[in-house]
Scaffold this active site. Sequence first.
Site, PDB file in Angstrom:
ATOM      1  N   HIS A   1      39.962 -11.516  45.588  1.00  0.00           N
ATOM      2  CA  HIS A   1      39.057 -11.488  46.727  1.00  0.00           C
ATOM      3  C   HIS A   1      37.937 -10.511  46.428  1.00  0.00           C
ATOM      4  O   HIS A   1      38.176  -9.485  45.790  1.00  0.00           O
ATOM      5  CB  HIS A   1      39.815 -11.041  47.992  1.00  0.00           C
ATOM      6  CG  HIS A   1      39.092 -11.413  49.243  1.00  0.00           C
ATOM      7  ND1 HIS A   1      38.121 -10.620  49.782  1.00  0.00           N
ATOM      8  CD2 HIS A   1      39.186 -12.510  50.038  1.00  0.00           C
ATOM      9  CE1 HIS A   1      37.648 -11.216  50.871  1.00  0.00           C
ATOM     10  NE2 HIS A   1      38.275 -12.358  51.043  1.00  0.00           N
TER      11      HIS A   1
ATOM     12  N   ASP B   1      44.705 -17.824  51.568  1.00  0.00           N
ATOM     13  CA  ASP B   1      44.802 -19.231  51.190  1.00  0.00           C
ATOM     14  C   ASP B   1      46.020 -19.553  50.345  1.00  0.00           C
ATOM     15  O   ASP B   1      46.374 -20.716  50.183  1.00  0.00           O
ATOM     16  CB  ASP B   1      43.538 -19.653  50.435  1.00  0.00           C
ATOM     17  CG  ASP B   1      42.346 -19.685  51.364  1.00  0.00           C
ATOM     18  OD1 ASP B   1      42.553 -20.025  52.528  1.00  0.00           O
ATOM     19  OD2 ASP B   1      41.239 -19.357  50.919  1.00  0.00           O
TER      20      ASP B   1
HETATM   21  N1  CMC Z   1      42.286 -16.001  38.699  1.00  0.00           N
HETATM   22  C1  CMC Z   1      42.072 -15.424  37.495  1.00  0.00           C
HETATM   23  N2  CMC Z   1      41.200 -14.438  37.281  1.00  0.00           N
HETATM   24  C2  CMC Z   1      40.492 -14.011  38.336  1.00  0.00           C
HETATM   25  C3  CMC Z   1      40.666 -14.547  39.618  1.00  0.00           C
HETATM   26  C4  CMC Z   1      41.603 -15.588  39.780  1.00  0.00           C
HETATM   27  N3  CMC Z   1      41.806 -16.146  40.978  1.00  0.00           N
HETATM   28  N4  CMC Z   1      39.826 -13.932  40.491  1.00  0.00           N
HETATM   29  C5  CMC Z   1      39.160 -13.019  39.761  1.00  0.00           C
HETATM   30  N5  CMC Z   1      39.564 -13.053  38.449  1.00  0.00           N
HETATM   31  C6  CMC Z   1      39.132 -12.188  37.368  1.00  0.00           C
HETATM   32  C7  CMC Z   1      37.722 -12.536  36.881  1.00  0.00           C
HETATM   33  O1  CMC Z   1      37.764 -13.465  35.834  1.00  0.00           O
HETATM   34  C8  CMC Z   1      37.231 -11.172  36.431  1.00  0.00           C
HETATM   35  O2  CMC Z   1      37.825 -10.874  35.214  1.00  0.00           O
HETATM   36  P1  CMC Z   1      37.004 -10.019  34.079  1.00  0.00           P
HETATM   37  O3  CMC Z   1      36.691  -8.701  34.725  1.00  0.00           O
HETATM   38  O4  CMC Z   1      37.933  -9.949  32.928  1.00  0.00           O
HETATM   39  O5  CMC Z   1      35.786 -10.845  33.785  1.00  0.00           O
HETATM   40  C9  CMC Z   1      37.835 -10.223  37.467  1.00  0.00           C
HETATM   41  O6  CMC Z   1      39.039 -10.868  37.899  1.00  0.00           O
HETATM   42  C10 CMC Z   1      36.927  -9.923  38.637  1.00  0.00           C
HETATM   43  O7  CMC Z   1      36.572 -11.164  39.218  1.00  0.00           O
HETATM   44  P2  CMC Z   1      35.176 -11.506  39.871  1.00  0.00           P
HETATM   45  O8  CMC Z   1      34.906 -12.954  39.642  1.00  0.00           O
HETATM   46  O9  CMC Z   1      34.152 -10.506  39.456  1.00  0.00           O
HETATM   47  O10 CMC Z   1      35.495 -11.244  41.391  1.00  0.00           O
HETATM   48  P3  CMC Z   1      34.648 -11.729  42.591  1.00  0.00           P
HETATM   49  O11 CMC Z   1      34.760 -10.660  43.608  1.00  0.00           O
HETATM   50  O12 CMC Z   1      33.279 -12.136  42.177  1.00  0.00           O
HETATM   51  O13 CMC Z   1      35.410 -13.055  43.043  1.00  0.00           O
HETATM   52  C11 CMC Z   1      36.734 -14.611  44.194  1.00  0.00           C
HETATM   53  C12 CMC Z   1      36.216 -13.167  44.142  1.00  0.00           C
HETATM   54  C13 CMC Z   1      37.482 -14.816  45.513  1.00  0.00           C
HETATM   55  C14 CMC Z   1      35.564 -15.599  44.148  1.00  0.00           C
HETATM   56  C15 CMC Z   1      37.672 -14.854  42.990  1.00  0.00           C
HETATM   57  O14 CMC Z   1      38.727 -13.915  43.015  1.00  0.00           O
HETATM   58  C16 CMC Z   1      38.230 -16.271  42.962  1.00  0.00           C
HETATM   59  O15 CMC Z   1      37.550 -17.186  42.503  1.00  0.00           O
HETATM   60  N6  CMC Z   1      39.487 -16.465  43.447  1.00  0.00           N
HETATM   61  C17 CMC Z   1      40.056 -17.788  43.516  1.00  0.00           C
HETATM   62  C18 CMC Z   1      39.493 -18.530  44.674  1.00  0.00           C
HETATM   63  C19 CMC Z   1      40.061 -18.065  46.000  1.00  0.00           C
HETATM   64  O16 CMC Z   1      41.266 -17.952  46.169  1.00  0.00           O
HETATM   65  N7  CMC Z   1      39.145 -17.849  46.971  1.00  0.00           N
HETATM   66  C20 CMC Z   1      39.543 -17.533  48.335  1.00  0.00           C
HETATM   67  C21 CMC Z   1      39.034 -16.218  48.825  1.00  0.00           C
HETATM   68  S1  CMC Z   1      39.886 -15.812  50.347  1.00  0.00           S
HETATM   69  C22 CMC Z   1      39.267 -16.892  51.500  1.00  0.00           C
HETATM   70  C23 CMC Z   1      37.899 -16.530  51.949  1.00  0.00           C
HETATM   71  O17 CMC Z   1      37.741 -15.411  52.504  1.00  0.00           O
HETATM   72  O18 CMC Z   1      37.020 -17.375  51.790  1.00  0.00           O
END
Ligand code: CMC
Length: 436
Positions: A313, A371
């Site tokens: 998240h 989720d």
């Molecule tokens: N699976 C694997 N790796 C992940 C995941 C995941 N679900 N989420 C983040 N990472 C890794 C990402 O690759 C990065 O790694 P590195 O530092 O080595 O490059 C690190 O963790 C930080 O991730 P980020 O992409 O910079 O984090 P963000 O804050 O931009 O993304 C997110 C947040 C929710 C988009 C992402 O965690 C994600 O895509 N999760 C899966 C989708 C999901 O479950 N979304 C629902 C969010 S809750 C409902 C809502 O409020 O809408």
Amino acid sequence: MTPSDVKATLSFSDGSPSMDLPLYKGSIGPDVIDIRKLYAQTGKFTYDPGFLSTASCNSTITYIDGDKGELLYRGYPIEQLAVNCDYLETCYLLLYGELPNESQKADFEDKVMHHTMVNEQMQFFLRGFRRDAHPMAVMTGLVGALSSFYHDSTDINNPEHREISAIRLIAKMPTLVAMAYKYTIGQPYIYPQNNLSYAGNFMRMMFATPCEDYKPNDVLVRAMDRIFTLHADHEQNASTSTVRLCGSSGTNPFAAIAAGVACLWGPAHGGANEACLNMLTDIQKQGGVARIGEFVSKVKDKNSGVKLMGFGHRVYKNYDPRAKLMRETCHEVLGELGLQNDPLFALAMELEKIALEDEYFVARKLYPNVDFYSGIVQRAIGIPVPLFTAIFALARTVGWIAQLNEMIGDPEYKIGRPRQLFVGATPRDVKPIAQR
Ligand code: CMC
């Protein structure tokens, strides 16, 4: 906003004059540095794609402490609201700032439940969609179309218009979601029944047919109500910021909420519950628990492009408090339906356990989000997977409209207009086509 005694000083290594920037304190949470005069005084913008360090507004509605895993609506912890209040009480709280007393609650319920019907014309509008259209495509269209029916409530500068459009949106979303579902499966629409609870009425519109009596199951209604409460608001997330930005142009509330629905659709946001259940089903098909290790290895391999949906998240760097409550609801619903041994739930629990112990997830503070469990609950209740995000939209409508109304009521509000760092071509001349 309370000004702080502390000032931030911005200095430049090229000898340009430094600048003092005021700081403001919130009631809780990080202070903010006020950069509103930065461009006028320095000719420079700040650069923050994805808003990682930017507070786009001040708000009194929802507070999240991502490190602690804390979520407050108007100061009340989500854990207390989920147990002591129903969704409409939560809506009242988000809209008006305080929890209702008994008579305020009764009045509000009466108001909402007497706006549940949609214009009969709406079904002809629906008929223009393919039967296999994604419910979020349908919802984006239907919510936008509401603005063509309620000309008496589209003036955002009129507080009465703002209030009645909020009530209408909250009241009609369940009807629209249920209609979108019935249309997909070719069953007759079920009109709302206003003496039922908000969630009970929704379940009836979803699952009743004109041929039989339908009595909503109390445990499932409670679960539905909790799904609504947990999704009601989440401060300045992508869809809420979309609603604020869209509404900042002065457009009508129905159009602004339609923009929020469109944004929520994406798999990184509201679409994650659908994506998560699809992921669990895929692992199950490929061999279930025995294949988790292989799946987790793929997730850790950056080149695979595979993510563990329902994990991670932008704000929570701890267990999402909504996920804990949803996990509890999952147990209750599966118990009620005699599905305690549901293989998908067992798989989700095992996947969660393995991921929580794995160095990759620990180091990145990736925890289950709401989720991860909400899809399993919804599937058990009988909601088809493509409808999950539409239910999220239904629940989040109150948050969107509360945030939109807060913005419009803020004397400092301006049209949202981010700037950019331009890295494209510098001025050049157009050559005649034969010379290009
Ligand atoms: N699976 C694997 N790796 C992940 C995941 C995941 N679900 N989420 C983040 N990472 C890794 C990402 O690759 C990065 O790694 P590195 O530092 O080595 O490059 C690190 O963790 C930080 O991730 P980020 O992409 O910079 O984090 P963000 O804050 O931009 O993304 C997110 C947040 C929710 C988009 C992402 O965690 C994600 O895509 N999760 C899966 C989708 C999901 O479950 N979304 C629902 C969010 S809750 C409902 C809502 O409020 O809408």
